[in-house]
Enzyme design. Structure first.
Site, PDB file in Angstrom:
ATOM      1  NE  ARG A  45      -4.312  -1.589   1.259  1.00 49.13           N
ATOM      2  CZ  ARG A  45      -5.498  -1.740   1.755  1.00 49.13           C
ATOM      3  NH1 ARG A  45      -5.815  -1.374   3.198  1.00 49.13           N
ATOM      4  NH2 ARG A  45      -6.553  -2.513   1.334  1.00 49.13           N
ATOM      5  CD  GLN A  76      -3.011   5.896  -3.541  1.00 46.86           C
ATOM      6  OE1 GLN A  76      -3.314   6.521  -4.476  1.00 46.86           O
ATOM      7  NE2 GLN A  76      -2.769   6.092  -2.396  1.00 46.86           N
ATOM      8  CG  ASP A 132      -4.842  -1.936  -2.867  1.00 50.48           C
ATOM      9  OD1 ASP A 132      -5.202  -3.007  -3.045  1.00 50.48           O
ATOM     10  OD2 ASP A 132      -4.658  -1.364  -2.118  1.00 50.48           O
ATOM     11  CB  SER A 149      -7.985  -0.426  -2.710  1.00 47.91           C
ATOM     12  OG  SER A 149      -7.162  -0.096  -1.390  1.00 47.91           O
ATOM     13  CE1 TYR A 178      -4.187  -4.621   3.952  1.00 38.33           C
ATOM     14  CE2 TYR A 178      -1.682  -4.008   3.565  1.00 38.33           C
ATOM     15  CZ  TYR A 178      -2.890  -4.467   2.960  1.00 38.33           C
ATOM     16  OH  TYR A 178      -2.925  -4.632   1.603  1.00 38.33           O
TER      17      TYR A 178
END
Length: 371
Positions: free
Chosen positions: A119, A124, A127, A130, A227
């Site tokens: 992350r 991004q 991901d 997400s 996380y």
């Protein structure tokens, strides 16, 4: 460079790992793309759409493949005919499917687990956790609203006023933030909590009320990579007391708490469920990992003390078209970011490559699996 897109075979999996949009982009990079017949049907993508985008639509897409794309990791048998050292790029569930990872190593494949994507800012757009969690948070609220026997917004009518539903979101990651936003759009009074104190401002920015234990020191629950980590015993006790008082007043509760590689933490006990009003609804987004809610069962509506509890084993698969579009873009963004024009293939760097690579050279090489 030949890229294969396989049809998903897991029960209930409706997504597909490439769309006509990403097929065109891969071809523009210089790759050939083979799509297994029927791969996109459940996501409302016809074979003809892939063919129009320039893909070969075949029964044995893995044959001669250098890269195999998937939503969930394919069985090693489905990779028959793929080239030696071919990449397997998918959500591989490394902790839950360790045997399958070992089979990839034995087959000489290089398995790249997209859920291990670090992350960091430049990753991004790659991901999958997400992108899929965002949709899951939205769908959780929609499903809870469907089960709830009342309206969400306050309504003033000639016959009287209907009070707004009270919605409590537990866990303010990507899914939780989208759940807050969705419940707010539907007109509910929304509150939320998380183990990470940094989320307080995020909750407030969405117009929801933060519910935090303020009296216990040292409860910050943010671990490596953003996380959540497991809460301390002291915090868990204080949190349980606070939540017990708050949850009894709620109409809708959405739980989203997950810790990578571990069973989902228990957030709601049977006693807390019993304190809620009959007709209330709980949606457990972590039900597939053991559940945040006592008594929740995947893909079933469980009624305890008059409270309906629901959770899907694969929530993003309930939105197959949008979930596939986002997932496919994650895979394309990943591979295209490392595409070497001279080598005519992607060449990974150490930071991201070492993070996502599970197997190489016939061995399991990822530290998270070896540690």
């Amino acid at each position: 460079m030949r890229i294969a897109v396989l049809k998903e075979r897991a029960n209930g999996e409706t997504r597909v790992s490439a769309t006509p949009e990403t097929v065109k982009k891969f071809i523009a990079l210089g790759a050939a793309v083979a799509v297994e017949s029927g791969a996109g049907e459940a996501a409302s993508i016809a074979d003809a759409d892939y063919a129009a985008a320039g893909a070969e639509v075949v029964k044995d897409a893995a044959k001669g493949a250098d890269i195999v794309l998937g939503v969930q990791g394919p069985d090693a048998k489905a990779l028959k005919g793929a080239n030696a050292g071919a990449w397997i790029v998918a959500g591989l569930d490394p902790f839950g499917q360790r045997g399958r990872v070992d089979n990839y190593a034995k087959g000489g494949f290089e398995a790249l687990a997209m859920e291990f994507m670090p992350r960091i800012t430049r990753a991004q757009s790659m991901d999958i956790l997400s992108s899929q969690s965002n949709l899951a948070g939205y769908k959780a609220v929609i499903e809870a609203a469907n089960l709830y026997g009342r309206a969400f917004p306050m309504m003033m009518t000639a016959a009287g006023t209907i009070s707004a539903a009270k919605c409590f979101v537990m866990g303010v990651g990507v899914a939780g933030l989208q759940a807050i936003a969705t419940a707010r759009r539907l007109g509910a009074q929304v509150s939320a909590t998380d183990v990470r104190s940094a989320t307080k401002e995020q909750i407030q920015s969405l117009g929801a009320k933060p519910i935090f234990v303020e009296s216990v020191a040292g409860i910050e629950g943010e671990g490596a990579g953003g996380y959540a980590t497991e809460m301390s015993e002291e915090y868990q006790k204080a949190q349980a007391e606070l939540v017990s008082g708050h949850i009894a007043k709620q109409d809708i509760v959405i739980t989203t708490a997950l810790i990578p590689g571990r069973a989902a933490p228990r957030l709601i006990s049977d006693a807390q469920i019993a304190s809620m009003k009959p007709g209330s609804v709980i949606f457990d987004l972590a039900v597939a990992q053991g559940g945040n809610v006592e008594g929740s069962k995947p893909d079933q509506v469980v009624v305890r003390h008059g409270v309906k509890i629901l959770g899907y084993s694969n929530t993003p698969a309930k939105l197959p078209a949008d979930a596939s579009a986002l997932f496919a873009r994650n895979l394309y963004n990943f591979l295209s970011a490392f595409w070497d024009k001279e080598a005519d293939r992607p060449v990974l760097d150490e930071e991201i490559g070492n993070a996502v690579r599970l197997t190489q050279g016939g061995k399991v090489v990822n530290e998270r699996l070896l540690g």
